[in-house]
Design an enzyme around this catalytic site. Sequence first.
Site, PDB file in Angstrom:
ATOM      1  CD  GLU A   1     -94.727 124.543  -5.544  1.00 22.48           C
ATOM      2  OE1 GLU A   1     -93.685 125.135  -5.921  1.00 22.48           O
ATOM      3  OE2 GLU A   1     -94.773 123.321  -5.355  1.00 22.48           O
TER       4      GLU A   1
ATOM      5  CD  GLU B   1     -75.969 139.054 -18.577  1.00 25.52           C
ATOM      6  OE1 GLU B   1     -76.722 140.028 -18.640  1.00 25.52           O
ATOM      7  OE2 GLU B   1     -76.335 137.900 -18.359  1.00 25.52           O
TER       8      GLU B   1
ATOM      9  CG  HIS C   1     -78.667 145.474 -29.727  1.00 18.81           C
ATOM     10  ND1 HIS C   1     -78.846 146.813 -29.522  1.00 18.81           N
ATOM     11  CD2 HIS C   1     -79.357 144.845 -28.748  1.00 18.81           C
ATOM     12  CE1 HIS C   1     -79.625 146.982 -28.460  1.00 18.81           C
ATOM     13  NE2 HIS C   1     -79.945 145.808 -27.966  1.00 18.81           N
TER      14      HIS C   1
ATOM     15  CB  CYS D   1     -78.906 145.220 -23.550  1.00 20.25           C
ATOM     16  SG  CYS D   1     -79.713 144.245 -24.759  1.00 20.25           S
TER      17      CYS D   1
ATOM     18  CG  HIS E   1     -85.783 149.302 -21.275  1.00 17.80           C
ATOM     19  ND1 HIS E   1     -84.792 149.993 -21.924  1.00 17.80           N
ATOM     20  CD2 HIS E   1     -85.507 147.993 -21.463  1.00 17.80           C
ATOM     21  CE1 HIS E   1     -83.943 149.130 -22.467  1.00 17.80           C
ATOM     22  NE2 HIS E   1     -84.354 147.919 -22.200  1.00 17.80           N
TER      23      HIS E   1
END
Length: 756
Positions: A17, A608, A644, A646, A697
């Site tokens: 919501e 990460e 690849h 990022c 980007h």
Amino acid sequence: MIKSYVTGFPRIGEKRELKRALEGLWSKKEGFSEENLLSVAKTLKNRHWQYQKDAEISAISVNDFSFYDLMLDNIVAFGAVPPRFANLSGLEQYFACARGNEKGVAMEMTKWFNTNYHYIVPELSAQTTFKLDASKILAEYEEAKAAGIKGKINLIGPITFLALSKTTDGSCALCHLDALTAQYVKLLEQISKLDGEILVQLDEPIFVTSKGDALTDKIAPVYEKLTAVASNVKIVFMTYFEHALKAVGEALKTKIYGIGLDFVYGEKNIEALPAIANSNAKLFAGVVNGRNVWKSNIDERVNFVKQIAQKLGGKDFYVGSSCSLLHVPFTLKYEEKLNPEVKSWLSFAVEKLSEIAIIAKLANGAALNENEAKIYAENKASANSRANSALIHDAAVQARVANLTKFEREEKFEDRIKIQHEVLNYGVLPTTTIGSFPQTVELRVLRQNFKKGEISEQQYNDGIKKYIDECVKFQEDVGLDVLVHGEPERNDMVEYFGEQIKGYAFSENGWVQSYGSRCVKPPLLFGDVSRPKAMTVEWISYAQSRTKKIMKGMLTGPVTILNWSFVRDDKPRADIAKQLALCIYDEIADLQDAGIKVIQVDEAAFKEGYPLRDENIGAYEKFSVDCFKLSVASARAQTQIHTHMCYSEFNDIIKTIEAMDADVISIETARSGNELLKIFKSVGYKQEVGPGIYDIHSPRVPSVDEMVAQIRALLEVLPKEQLWINPDCGLKTRKWEEVEPSLKNLVQAVKIVRNS
Ligand code: GLN
Ligand code: ZN
């Protein structure tokens, strides 16, 4: 006596919501306004408190609601809004910080520790002064109180806040600690007037990281001041995601009311119990996994809690979630399509509340109410079914992993690359792209219509093929060397594979906030995984059939699939990773049998997954390198494997990247590609490299001259024989109007450099 708490609760809403209200407001849609947003927020907060109250949680979180992000809330509460937005106020200012406006770029965002949640990075300078505005915090407490909830106020602690800040002038963020602490003191003074006794949870997760180890001397001075403000304000020093052993002793020197430790991801925290037993502080023990989706095994957890009780020598304490429940989806209530057996193993945020309350009651020896007794019985049944279900346990997959003999490619890179050059016959500075081309509205509609059953498979396939045809023709016209099919059939680089791998399930509403109004729905890896049939061969072969040039196959790597899924907790991660690696292994075998000569295995999430503590890095690196190498071990010498990644910070991990042994790696561009490559040169990196030569980007189209200069800068560092030329990531989020001229310019720039 054992009480219960929740570290924090998700805020986006069980039907997202908040997302709708925010996006409606931002796009100025009819019927959306600030008033509407405030009213949606009120409904959500009340609903979330009620859930916690219904579950009989003792310490219910308030001030864990946010319109965008809690770090941003802190920035505003302490008057640290960057100067470029200082002339604004209220929600306009708040959203300008988060999203930028005509005059100022948005503040930076980055990942919250090792989660997939992104926070807004505070921007400080030597000039920053802090000025408290406690209105949101106080109002939220009063709002809860009016709803009959006596809340625990959640705040990000001052040390973590500064440790996660950046400065724009090279000054030191932590130098502001005294000034900021003075504002926290003021805040606690105001909080102290709200009620009789009030719990205030100050989140200091920085102390679970190796970076935090160096900051532990800051704890006692700051928390001595904070705990001295008012005797009715009871401060809980909260940590999560790892152990905080170095911080515990320091925090216990002060008059904190409690200390929060994660016993799910920080098992070592057990060693802190004797010190806590001998102190005045109460333990807040995170024992229910706050960042994974499986039911806790209640019996096992109760035993564990009893062990804690024993080590605390009968002292009162709290049990709760290992971290904020922000990192798991809301509720199973609306999951209608999930396999019922799989569903019976799951527990989202709302369901975890009852687990916490039940664990506390059972550990106290208290009676469960009717509903709890039912949940407890189901929990036992589910533990049993999970241990034995044929959906999970696949003997063939397990045997294959147990009997593995081939873990990496046979030939060395030096030998492989010679053969590849003969077979592929590419010249210097070969050009390629990272895989995806723009995901157009037509493509999205096509996929949706197919999913809804509104168009036939034939119509869907024709639509995808048409897009592939266009991509191939475009790339040939532009003159790129190694082509891609454009990934039109993929909605998401992990979901696409998950949907085709046995052992994966998908929720309908399992949304988790990623940042602001953006949510992700990670797939659920619940069982032994295998690949019933080829996943990409048809599309890649079709694309190859449309061109004489080399068509690059495109796969997502096992480490990335793992890092972006909710992963089963009943098996060691290393085994699961091997199973996933074998899915990719088989796919590569099929692709090369189908005549595909170059295959890219994306590891976008490799970095990460890095652990929060330095002592665990070696193990993670070994694990992920092994996993990647296994996944490409089926590639013959002449098949060229690309990967690849990022990001552009390679200094710490260059040796690991090299050990992955891909033939070619493409990476994100740094501000200066030249600087980026120095590290490759300094370690004598041998494999071929495609440093992105422009930033995808941004909508900007880079000029030929700019890219010529960029390529020349790269050539100062690495020889032309080692360099590939490509954009720095997939083009999925860009528009064709941007992609067309950018890639034309890229090819043109390469021609100029080749001929000079
Ligand atoms: N091949 C993927 C793409 O081009 C890679 C995406 C990524 O790196 N995040 O979209
Ligand atoms: Zn990328």
